[in-house]
Design an enzyme around this catalytic site. Sequence first.
Site, PDB file in Angstrom:
ATOM      1  N   SER A   1      30.911 -24.216  -2.666  1.00 30.67           N
ATOM      2  CA  SER A   1      32.118 -23.752  -1.990  1.00 30.67           C
ATOM      3  C   SER A   1      33.332 -24.588  -2.415  1.00 30.67           C
ATOM      4  CB  SER A   1      31.879 -23.781  -0.476  1.00 30.67           C
ATOM      5  OG  SER A   1      32.837 -23.028   0.195  1.00 30.67           O
TER       6      SER A   1
ATOM      7  N   GLU B   1      27.900 -13.498   0.578  1.00 33.38           N
ATOM      8  CA  GLU B   1      28.772 -14.653   0.761  1.00 33.38           C
ATOM      9  C   GLU B   1      29.752 -14.520   1.930  1.00 33.38           C
ATOM     10  OE1 GLU B   1      28.801 -17.516  -0.814  1.00 33.38           O
ATOM     11  OE2 GLU B   1      27.981 -17.256  -2.829  1.00 33.38           O
TER      12      GLU B   1
ATOM     13  N   HIS C   1      27.070 -17.336   3.252  1.00 32.62           N
ATOM     14  CA  HIS C   1      27.605 -18.460   2.483  1.00 32.62           C
ATOM     15  C   HIS C   1      26.872 -19.757   2.851  1.00 32.62           C
ATOM     16  CE1 HIS C   1      30.771 -20.296   0.136  1.00 32.62           C
ATOM     17  NE2 HIS C   1      31.216 -21.037   1.136  1.00 32.62           N
TER      18      HIS C   1
END
Length: 531
Positions: free
Chosen positions: A209, A335, A439
């Site tokens: 990320s 995600e 995610h």
Amino acid sequence: MFRYLYSIIISLAAFFYNDDVIVETKFGKIQGVQTSKSRTFLGVPYAAPPIGSLRWRPPENPRPWTGVLDTKEVKAGCYQLACASMNPAILCPKTVSEDCLYLNIWTPANARKDSRLPVMVFIHGGNFVQLSGGSLLFRGEDFVSKGHVILVNVDYRLGAFGFLVTGDGPRDAKGNYGIKDQRLALQWVKDNIEAFGGDPRKVTLFGQSAGAQSTAIHLTNGKADGLFRNAIIQSSPFSIRYKTKEEVLFLGDFIAKFVNCPAGDITCLLNVSAEDIALAEHEARSVVTSPFLLELFEPIGPWVDGDEVKMEPVTAAQSGKFENIPLLIGTVSEETRIFVYEAFKETMGLETYLGILLLADPIKALKLLAKYPPVKSRDCRDTLQNLSTDLIFTCTARNVSRSLQTFGHSSIHLYIFNHPFSAKGAWYNFTFCEGHDCHGVELPFVFHTAHLGGFHLSPEEERLSTELISYWSNFAYTSNPNTGPHPVYLNWPNYDIKQTTIMHFKTPKSELLDEYRKNFCDFWDDVGYFI
Ligand SMILES: *[C@@H]1O[C@H](CO)[C@@H](O)[C@H](O)[C@H]1NC(C)=O
Ligand SMILES: *[C@@H]1O[C@H](CO)[C@@H](O)[C@H](O)[C@H]1NC(C)=O
Ligand SMILES: *[C@@H]1O[C@H](CO)[C@@H](O)[C@H](O)[C@H]1NC(C)=O
Ligand SMILES: *[C@@H]1O[C@H](CO)[C@@H](O)[C@H](O)[C@H]1NC(C)=O
């Protein structure tokens, strides 16, 4: 009782291995803990505390110390507000402080000064405002004992402390300090890791990320030459733009006003407590600074200053300005679910969905609607999830990989992770992620840390975790995920525009996949990624 026994065992181990747990760094000696799985050095200073007059200054080397520094416990995470009220506790630091430039090191239990093991440096995510490398999710005991590599986990300045900009005068805050911190940590690793049994020429940088975005910045600013030789980019939201000068100055003014300082008055800002700065930043995060919808996801963070951040990494990839080193790049299959379902707790009607598309790009909205038509007009959340996952993660990852290929990068391996964590309750309040690949879902498998949150992996999940650790650490050893000390049953081929094979990580067995979301990604290549 168990806790007591455990600490006796640790003390005994520490006693027997006493000589081995003291390591001499360039700045002084540190003492860590030896267990049967690893040697651990936690809270090792890689920079001087960025406090007082060093707030909003590039990081400096730590002051050398005499005697032996105790490095047996993680330090406070970088200053952030209310992590645990928004995230599972396993992700959050227990305490926070402005004095936070520390790293954590795990080596295999039997690492010695001359072991010359590959080193993996991890940059955590959290939108550049939250989390910590010392959080339980990122603990390295299992990772290093299974992968037989050294893991270094880095904390870097977050939020306003890492990214405030007030102007460009000599003492102004100029932002991007969090990125500079990460690089100083990489320099520390290069200069010191040999004493821990690491090979400074075999460093792999990886991040997830915001940590993946950071990794991409280090691959495109030309400043990290020689500090690492491979990189892994896990779930980088490549389509979220970094800030412009106008945007960061606007945020800087907002923060100054909030703490009753004249705009741009750095002397005044230096005198404000960390807590008040953090509160102002928290408030500033809800201020819209840009017409680009996606920036709402990262309201404060890196800006394109032409130096630390030269350009968008996607643009760098498309124009041949991306470091040519072996890469693993990948994403997870859903995600954006966590963001879509957090924002829309109930259902999302067709009007709202259309409204979002129009807000995102009035000109292209109809094209997007035609490509991603609502399946159930009464709840368009899954449609928006598919669209935004493709746009922000999946298809930009493909575009970056293909762009690099056209510039002659020959060692790129692409993956999609597609296995929902089976443990009930693992997503805490994000119940809409249960049974889905939100995610970050790959992290407990990469680090093998689910048990630290009280969750168990099924036998199939254990196998998946071993597989990930094998590919990741082989890559650190040889720059190729398939070769190294860990046997893998599936040969993961290089990504190739013509061949398009990627690794599909899943249970019961991972497999290779061709043309993943081709039709949609061709669409985004055509429409463009910065809407
Ligand atoms: C989770 O939900 C419960 C009940 O709705 C609430 O009391 C708690 O504050 C929430 N926790 C987090 C971390 O959001
Ligand atoms: C602000 O300045 C005052 C007066 O010089 C000082 O007493 C105080 O400690 C300073 N506060 C911070 C957070 O620096
Ligand atoms: C989202 O994409 C998945 C995978 O292609 C598909 O199975 C699903 O039907 C899509 N959902 C919606 C609502 O379009
Ligand atoms: C990547 O996307 C851009 C649109 O932003 C497109 O022009 C380009 O052709 C794509 N590159 C590759 C190699 O697919």
